[in-house]
Design a protein around this motif. Structure first.
Motif, PDB file in Angstrom:
ATOM      1  N   LYS A   7       0.844  -1.093   0.206  1.00 52.03           N
ATOM      2  CA  LYS A   7      -0.024   0.010  -0.159  1.00 52.03           C
ATOM      3  C   LYS A   7       0.549   1.126  -0.120  1.00 52.03           C
ATOM      4  O   LYS A   7       2.152   0.845   0.124  1.00 52.03           O
ATOM      5  CB  LYS A   7      -0.687   0.238   1.522  1.00 52.03           C
ATOM      6  N   PRO A   8       0.611   2.505  -0.128  1.00 50.73           N
ATOM      7  CA  PRO A   8       1.271   3.543  -0.219  1.00 50.73           C
ATOM      8  C   PRO A   8       1.763   3.877   1.000  1.00 50.73           C
ATOM      9  O   PRO A   8       1.296   3.168   2.116  1.00 50.73           O
ATOM     10  CB  PRO A   8       0.406   4.747  -0.952  1.00 50.73           C
ATOM     11  N   ILE A   9       3.148   4.965   0.996  1.00 56.54           N
ATOM     12  CA  ILE A   9       4.066   4.892   2.349  1.00 56.54           C
ATOM     13  C   ILE A   9       3.897   6.229   2.406  1.00 56.54           C
ATOM     14  O   ILE A   9       4.442   7.074   0.311  1.00 56.54           O
ATOM     15  CB  ILE A   9       5.069   3.728   2.433  1.00 56.54           C
ATOM     16  N   CYS A  10       4.041   6.792   2.826  1.00 55.31           N
ATOM     17  CA  CYS A  10       4.133   8.765   2.672  1.00 55.31           C
ATOM     18  C   CYS A  10       5.257   9.055   4.125  1.00 55.31           C
ATOM     19  O   CYS A  10       4.978   9.104   4.797  1.00 55.31           O
ATOM     20  CB  CYS A  10       2.597   9.623   4.130  1.00 55.31           C
ATOM     21  N   PRO A  36       2.422   1.894  -4.153  1.00 52.40           N
ATOM     22  CA  PRO A  36       3.212   0.239  -4.757  1.00 52.40           C
ATOM     23  C   PRO A  36       3.565   0.167  -6.422  1.00 52.40           C
ATOM     24  O   PRO A  36       4.840  -0.785  -6.339  1.00 52.40           O
ATOM     25  CB  PRO A  36       1.709  -0.624  -4.522  1.00 52.40           C
ATOM     26  N   ASN A  37       3.171   0.736  -7.494  1.00 52.85           N
ATOM     27  CA  ASN A  37       3.441   1.154  -8.623  1.00 52.85           C
ATOM     28  C   ASN A  37       4.943   1.884  -8.921  1.00 52.85           C
ATOM     29  O   ASN A  37       5.271   1.898 -10.309  1.00 52.85           O
ATOM     30  CB  ASN A  37       1.961   1.405  -9.976  1.00 52.85           C
ATOM     31  N   ASP A  87      -4.442   6.001   5.096  1.00 54.12           N
ATOM     32  CA  ASP A  87      -4.237   4.404   4.712  1.00 54.12           C
ATOM     33  C   ASP A  87      -3.403   3.961   4.288  1.00 54.12           C
ATOM     34  O   ASP A  87      -3.304   3.341   3.243  1.00 54.12           O
ATOM     35  CB  ASP A  87      -5.540   3.525   3.909  1.00 54.12           C
ATOM     36  N   CYS A  88      -1.972   4.202   4.364  1.00 50.49           N
ATOM     37  CA  CYS A  88      -1.076   4.398   4.348  1.00 50.49           C
ATOM     38  C   CYS A  88      -0.053   4.028   5.646  1.00 50.49           C
ATOM     39  O   CYS A  88       0.040   4.802   6.731  1.00 50.49           O
ATOM     40  CB  CYS A  88      -0.343   6.389   3.896  1.00 50.49           C
ATOM     41  N   ASP A  89       1.407   3.931   5.242  1.00 47.86           N
ATOM     42  CA  ASP A  89       2.522   4.003   5.789  1.00 47.86           C
ATOM     43  C   ASP A  89       2.932   5.239   6.361  1.00 47.86           C
ATOM     44  O   ASP A  89       2.849   5.836   5.106  1.00 47.86           O
ATOM     45  CB  ASP A  89       3.077   2.912   5.619  1.00 47.86           C
ATOM     46  N   VAL A 179       8.008  -2.966   4.049  1.00 49.85           N
ATOM     47  CA  VAL A 179       7.458  -2.217   5.079  1.00 49.85           C
ATOM     48  C   VAL A 179       7.405  -2.834   6.897  1.00 49.85           C
ATOM     49  O   VAL A 179       8.201  -1.767   7.278  1.00 49.85           O
ATOM     50  CB  VAL A 179       6.495  -1.146   4.818  1.00 49.85           C
ATOM     51  N   LYS A 180       6.600  -3.503   6.622  1.00 53.43           N
ATOM     52  CA  LYS A 180       6.579  -4.234   8.015  1.00 53.43           C
ATOM     53  C   LYS A 180       7.763  -4.497   9.009  1.00 53.43           C
ATOM     54  O   LYS A 180       8.229  -4.186  10.067  1.00 53.43           O
ATOM     55  CB  LYS A 180       5.084  -5.571   8.032  1.00 53.43           C
TER      56      LYS A 180
END
Length: 258
Positions: A7-10, A36-37, A87-89, A179-180
């Motif tokens: 998922k997106p990350i900011c 992600p893309n 809804d982002c990391d 990411v996790k």
């Protein structure tokens, strides 16, 4: 090197009026959103902090009271900023101990129910310190062979942080591009409230990490000393700490009723 994302990350950076999470305010926020893309978008906002920026702080980041006098307040910007990070990391430099707790304060102050439970957070500074133990400018030079010429500009720091993480992934094969896993590696210690007042014991139960009840289970203290809950809510603790404590208290009451 691309960051593997589900998922997106900011990645974000704050310039503020000071370093007190509960009292200080944001004067600039920059966000780099990575999808992600591989697509990216970035935004930077100047913010009227509704308080005076001390001269010694202006000397660090160069954002004067005059510069932000006619800018929108955080509350006016909050929904736009929240929409970008929802809804982002999250990723940042020293973000777990400063930027995230302060951002949470501003969001809650703006009446946005900001919750970090489903957000993984990568603190690039922690990875750097575990691997090399230096500063952001040194990290940028060390990993990317570039000079951070505009340090303490939120936008420059944000982009540098993202580039440093990609270079860290290339340099250290033991770092998993996930990411996790990166969030777990970049955490000094797991705190329920990020600000460091409520942490977890070996059984993953919340404990106080300060004061006379340091190391004791939160649920036990709330049961034995009900007044302690009220004292924290009325004292000068971060709003997000109070929110987490209230959630624990409500779960205790729900368990009694069920």
């Amino acid at each position: 090197m691309e960051l593997k994302l589900s998922k997106p990350i900011c990645f974000f950076d704050l310039e503020t009026t000071g370093t007190n999470v509960a009292k200080d305010r944001i004067v600039e926020i920059s966000i780099l959103k990575v999808y992600p893309n591989g697509n990216k978008e970035s935004r930077t906002w100047l913010v009227n902090p509704e308080m005076t920026i001390p001269d010694e702080v202006v000397a660090i980041h160069g954002i004067s009271n005059e510069k932000v006098a006619n800018e929108p307040t955080f509350k006016e910007l909050s929904r736009e900023i929240y929409a970008m990070i929802k809804d982002c990391d999250l990723g940042g430099f020293n973000s777990d101990r400063f930027d995230i707790p302060l951002l949470a304060e501003e969001m809650l102050r703006a009446d946005i129910d900001f919750d970090l439970k489903n957000m993984a957070s990568i603190d690039v500074q922690t990875i750097f310190h575990k691997m090399e133990k230096r500063t952001l400018a040194a990290a940028f030079k060390f990993y990317c062979d570039k000079d951070l010429t505009d340090a303490h500009s939120a936008e420059a720091d944000t982009n540098a942080t993202y580039e440093v993480l990609l270079s860290q992934l290339e340099r250290y094969p033991e770092l998993e591009n996930n990411v996790k896993k990166l969030a777990e590696f970049s955490t000094h210690r797991k705190f329920a409230d990020f600000a460091g007042f409520i942490s977890f014991d070996e059984d993953d139960e919340e404990i106080f990490s300060f004061g006379k009840h340091k190391g004791k289970k939160v649920l036990e203290i709330l049961e034995q000393e009900p007044g302690y809950f009220g004292w924290i809510l009325n004292a000068d603790f971060p709003l997000y700490t109070k929110k987490i404590l209230t959630q624990i208290k409500l779960s205790q009451l729900n368990n009694k009723l069920s």
